[in-house]
Design a protein around this motif. Structure first.
Motif, PDB file in Angstrom:
ATOM      1  N   GLN A  42      11.313   2.990 -11.077  1.00 16.88           N
ATOM      2  CA  GLN A  42      11.268   2.347  -9.760  1.00 16.88           C
ATOM      3  C   GLN A  42      11.275   0.835  -9.893  1.00 16.88           C
ATOM      4  O   GLN A  42      11.872   0.139  -9.076  1.00 16.88           O
ATOM      5  N   ARG A  45      14.790  -0.165 -10.618  1.00 15.80           N
ATOM      6  CA  ARG A  45      15.733   0.741  -9.980  1.00 15.80           C
ATOM      7  C   ARG A  45      17.004  -0.004  -9.597  1.00 15.80           C
ATOM      8  O   ARG A  45      16.945  -1.102  -9.039  1.00 15.80           O
ATOM      9  N   MET A 133       6.980   3.352   6.820  1.00 16.18           N
ATOM     10  CA  MET A 133       7.240   3.782   5.455  1.00 16.18           C
ATOM     11  C   MET A 133       6.452   2.916   4.483  1.00 16.18           C
ATOM     12  O   MET A 133       5.674   2.073   4.908  1.00 16.18           O
ATOM     13  N   THR A 134       6.618   3.152   3.199  1.00 16.85           N
ATOM     14  CA  THR A 134       5.823   2.384   2.246  1.00 16.85           C
ATOM     15  C   THR A 134       6.518   1.059   1.925  1.00 16.85           C
ATOM     16  O   THR A 134       7.735   0.918   2.083  1.00 16.85           O
ATOM     17  N   ALA A 137       9.028   1.628  -0.715  1.00 15.66           N
ATOM     18  CA  ALA A 137      10.284   2.194  -0.206  1.00 15.66           C
ATOM     19  C   ALA A 137      11.195   1.079   0.298  1.00 15.66           C
ATOM     20  O   ALA A 137      12.405   1.074   0.033  1.00 15.66           O
ATOM     21  N   CYS A 410       6.203  18.812  -0.512  1.00 17.39           N
ATOM     22  CA  CYS A 410       5.720  17.732  -1.403  1.00 17.39           C
ATOM     23  C   CYS A 410       4.617  18.233  -2.315  1.00 17.39           C
ATOM     24  O   CYS A 410       4.218  17.533  -3.245  1.00 17.39           O
ATOM     25  N   ARG A 413       1.483  16.011  -2.937  1.00 18.61           N
ATOM     26  CA  ARG A 413       1.621  14.633  -3.421  1.00 18.61           C
ATOM     27  C   ARG A 413       1.218  13.613  -2.351  1.00 18.61           C
ATOM     28  O   ARG A 413       0.835  12.496  -2.677  1.00 18.61           O
ATOM     29  N   GLN A 414       1.348  13.986  -1.083  1.00 18.61           N
ATOM     30  CA  GLN A 414       0.994  13.055  -0.007  1.00 18.61           C
ATOM     31  C   GLN A 414      -0.353  13.369   0.630  1.00 18.61           C
ATOM     32  O   GLN A 414      -0.801  12.628   1.495  1.00 18.61           O
TER      33      GLN A 414
ATOM     34  N   PRO B  54      13.067   8.834   6.101  1.00 22.85           N
ATOM     35  CA  PRO B  54      12.625   8.675   4.719  1.00 22.85           C
ATOM     36  C   PRO B  54      11.374   7.799   4.678  1.00 22.85           C
ATOM     37  O   PRO B  54      11.294   6.800   5.385  1.00 22.85           O
ATOM     38  N   TYR B  55      10.391   8.179   3.851  1.00 20.91           N
ATOM     39  CA  TYR B  55       9.113   7.468   3.828  1.00 20.91           C
ATOM     40  C   TYR B  55       8.861   6.773   2.488  1.00 20.91           C
ATOM     41  O   TYR B  55       8.423   5.639   2.456  1.00 20.91           O
ATOM     42  N   CYS B  56       9.108   7.494   1.350  1.00 24.47           N
ATOM     43  CA  CYS B  56       8.721   6.909   0.050  1.00 24.47           C
ATOM     44  C   CYS B  56       9.910   6.402  -0.743  1.00 24.47           C
ATOM     45  O   CYS B  56       9.756   5.540  -1.593  1.00 24.47           O
ATOM     46  N   MET B  57      11.098   6.932  -0.527  1.00 22.15           N
ATOM     47  CA  MET B  57      12.338   6.548  -1.216  1.00 22.15           C
ATOM     48  C   MET B  57      12.297   6.778  -2.732  1.00 22.15           C
ATOM     49  O   MET B  57      13.145   6.274  -3.460  1.00 22.15           O
ATOM     50  N   MET B  58      11.285   7.521  -3.208  1.00 22.01           N
ATOM     51  CA  MET B  58      11.225   7.741  -4.655  1.00 22.01           C
ATOM     52  C   MET B  58      10.928   9.190  -5.018  1.00 22.01           C
ATOM     53  O   MET B  58      10.432   9.478  -6.098  1.00 22.01           O
ATOM     54  N   GLY B  59      11.239  10.096  -4.097  1.00 23.71           N
ATOM     55  CA  GLY B  59      11.209  11.511  -4.463  1.00 23.71           C
ATOM     56  C   GLY B  59       9.878  12.207  -4.354  1.00 23.71           C
ATOM     57  O   GLY B  59       9.744  13.331  -4.831  1.00 23.71           O
ATOM     58  N   VAL B  60       8.847  11.596  -3.746  1.00 20.97           N
ATOM     59  CA  VAL B  60       7.548  12.264  -3.692  1.00 20.97           C
ATOM     60  C   VAL B  60       7.095  12.689  -2.293  1.00 20.97           C
ATOM     61  O   VAL B  60       6.079  13.376  -2.178  1.00 20.97           O
ATOM     62  N   CYS B  61       7.808  12.304  -1.220  1.00 22.67           N
ATOM     63  CA  CYS B  61       7.285  12.654   0.115  1.00 22.67           C
ATOM     64  C   CYS B  61       8.052  13.800   0.770  1.00 22.67           C
ATOM     65  O   CYS B  61       7.542  14.456   1.654  1.00 22.67           O
ATOM     66  N   PHE B  62       9.298  14.012   0.383  1.00 25.60           N
ATOM     67  CA  PHE B  62      10.125  15.093   0.930  1.00 25.60           C
ATOM     68  C   PHE B  62      10.346  14.959   2.438  1.00 25.60           C
ATOM     69  O   PHE B  62      10.569  15.935   3.130  1.00 25.60           O
ATOM     70  N   CYS B  77      16.903  10.658  -0.905  1.00 19.49           N
ATOM     71  CA  CYS B  77      16.593   9.395  -1.607  1.00 19.49           C
ATOM     72  C   CYS B  77      16.943   9.480  -3.078  1.00 19.49           C
ATOM     73  O   CYS B  77      16.924   8.472  -3.774  1.00 19.49           O
ATOM     74  N   LEU B  78      17.254  10.691  -3.573  1.00 24.34           N
ATOM     75  CA  LEU B  78      17.589  10.856  -4.993  1.00 24.34           C
ATOM     76  C   LEU B  78      19.085  11.074  -5.193  1.00 24.34           C
ATOM     77  O   LEU B  78      19.530  11.275  -6.317  1.00 24.34           O
TER      78      LEU B  78
END
Lengths: 461, 98
Positions: A42, A45, A133-134, A137, A410, A413-414, B54-62, B77-78
């Protein structure tokens, strides 16, 4: 590509690439797999990609360094499979993966997990609305697509990443309506016991101070000690609400709200392998335990990078090299003179400022609002988790079974850390004692068709 | 929700989002293209049929799941956008019966 690899590395970020190149330098040939389409992780990236000059300048020298590292990695001749997800790991080791819709497995003697970290979930009311969003992100979008958020943009949270991203966004001509800083007051007091560490890590800290000066000079609207942040809207975020330390409630129009409350190691694979983990109060997360060479409590399973505790890219590279040397030694190879001391010295340098950064930006421990969604997949709120806890008095796995919290795509993970936080508070137990979900395979969703077509030892497409 | 900074020199190609022609560029993930195409969302959830981006853009939030070239629930995002790709935003629960 042959299917004969003694060593499999999961993740092609700074740690995975450094480990692979170190192993290649020792004459060993690992296989590197990575979920992303390109190497770099990341932090780096899309560092190989073309981008406008203004964006390249804004992303800065630390990011530019990534393109060089990725080129070295590509030229190292290491076997590398991008777009490949590991979804199961069996002791011994048998590694199950999917690529281009096809599943396959490989056996190997040593596995290095270099799967990095993820941003800590920030469960506040409205965080599932489009437009929220984060911060990470948004930074990824700047890296991959030179893409910036529509105004008005609000940034909320704590830590170095919001400051870095705000700086980058302003440098490419973006605007920030305000930074809602949730960092608890008294940072200097918290950092004081780490004065010696601060001196050793002064390079990183001076860089941070320079960012602060630049942001002040740029006239950033920076509100400190903010709480009760919520996103409001129907089909998307329309406004952000927050309270300032004087108790005033504010409501402002918002198009995008970016959240960040630090990062936590990716622990799904190490949890599934029953590795030993310890709770870190400083970083507010579980950290897999490793020996001096990065080996977990499972023989032959190694860990490097932020997955072994948050420490940043330079530390990840050093840990990658150390784990590579450890694996080589464990497989019976002799190490070249000087390789280990050099890697250990690099790691010590990279870790110097970490205690200060951890003290300045402690993990959040305020109450999660009852109406905040905790499980984004199954759409369960903190109030529903608390109700289940009061009714059943069970741990994370019981709450999961009663509510479906953590059973969505997920796989916790969240919501894992939020459930841990809620239950610890509800039962008056420590976060360590409360624990995390039991993680079972598959680690990532797999299609039935992929499973049905699985052939062990099958070549990657 | 997002916009791409102007870059005259960069080549572009077309993808189709719910059938509409949409400009994409090399390096774009499908999620990045979705975020800059109104209304900036990837799907409505199967649970509460609420809109998600899309929330995380790195594959962890789906949360960036969409249908790509006929394959459902792809983590966009992947996946890099490719010329002619057909992307469909997922609309709530999948209905097996018509």
């Amino acid at each position: 590509m042959t299917s004969e690899h003694d060593i499999l590395i999961v993740g092609a970020g700074p740690a995975g690439m450094a480990a692979a190149m170190q192993l290649a330098g020792l004459g060993l040939s690992p296989l590197v797999i990575d979920e992303q389409p390109m190497p770099g992780g990341q932090i780096w990236r899309a560092s190989e990609g073309a981008r406008p000059d203004a964006v390249r300048r804004a992303l800065g020298p630390d990011y530019a360094q990534g393109a060089g590292r990725v080129a070295e990695f590509r030229n190292s001749g290491v076997d590398y499979l991008p777009g490949t997800r590991m979804w199961h790991l069996e002791p011994g080791f048998q590694v199950f993966m999917s690529r281009d819709g096809a599943a396959f497995s490989r056996s190997c003697r040593a596995v290095l997990l270099a799967t990095g970290a993820q941003e800590r979930p920030v469960p506040l009311p409205g965080w599932t609305l489009p437009g929220v969003m984060t911060v990470g992100a948004a930074q990824i979008l700047l890296k991959t697509s030179a893409q910036i958020p529509d105004q008005p943009v609000w940034i909320a949270g704590s830590g170095p990443l919001p400051l870095l991203y705000i700086r980058q966004l302003l440098a490419v001509g973006g605007k920030v309506a305000g930074y809602l800083d949730t960092t608890p007051r008294g940072g200097a007091g918290r950092a004081l016991p780490h004065a010696a560490a601060a001196w050793r890590g002064r390079g990183d800290l001076l860089k941070g101070l320079k960012w602060l000066r630049e942001l002040r000079r740029a006239g950033l609207r920076w509100l400190r000690g903010v709480g009760d942040i919520r996103a409001l809207g129907e089909e998307r975020i329309e406004a952000v609400c927050y309270t300032t330390p004087d108790g005033q409630l504010h409501r402002e129009p918002a198009s995008v709200l970016l959240l960040h409350e630090g990062v936590v190691p990716s622990i799904h694979a190490t949890l599934a392998m029953n590795c030993d983990h310890l709770w870190s109060d400083a970083q507010g997360c579980f950290v897999p335990q490793v020996d001096a060479w990065g080996m977990t409590s499972v023989e032959g399973l190694y860990l490097a990078g932020d997955g072994a505790g948050i420490a940043g890219a330079p530390a990840a590279e050093a840990r990658g090299r150390i784990a590579a040397l450890g694996i080589a030694q464990w497989l019976g190879h002799r190490l070249p003179e000087g390789a280990e001391p050099a890697a250990r010295a690099a790691l010590a340098r990279a870790l110097a400022s970490r205690p200060v950064i951890d003290a300045l930006y402690p993990p959040p421990d305020d109450d999660i609002a009852d109406e905040a969604v905790v499980c984004r997949c199954e759409e369960l709120t903190a109030g529903e988790i608390r109700a289940a806890a009061r009714l059943h008095r069970g741990g994370p796995n019981q709450v999961k079974a009663y509510t479906r919290c953590g059973m969505g795509p997920c796989q916790g993970r969240q919501c894992g850390y939020s459930v841990n936080r809620l239950l610890a508070a509800e039962y008056g137990k420590s976060r360590a004692e409360t624990g995390f979900f039991r993680i079972r395979p598959p680690l990532k969703p797999v299609r039935l068709g992929e499973l049905a077509a699985l052939q062990e030892g099958r070549e990657a497409p | 929700m997002f916009r791409q900074l102007a870059d005259s020199g960069s080549p572009s190609f077309l993808v189709y989002i719910d059938g509409s022609e949409t400009v994409a560029r090399p390096g774009d993930t499908v999620a990045a293209v979705l975020l800059r195409t109104a209304p900036g969302i990837a799907r409505h959830t199967p649970v509460g049929e609420t809109p998600r981006a899309p929330y995380c853009m790195m594959g962890v939030c789906f949360d960036c799941l969409a249908t790509v070239d006929g394959e459902t629930s792809v983590q966009t995002c992947l996946v890099e956008a490719r010329p002619g790709m057909r992307i469909q935003r997922q609309k709530g629960k999948v209905r097996i019966t018509p």
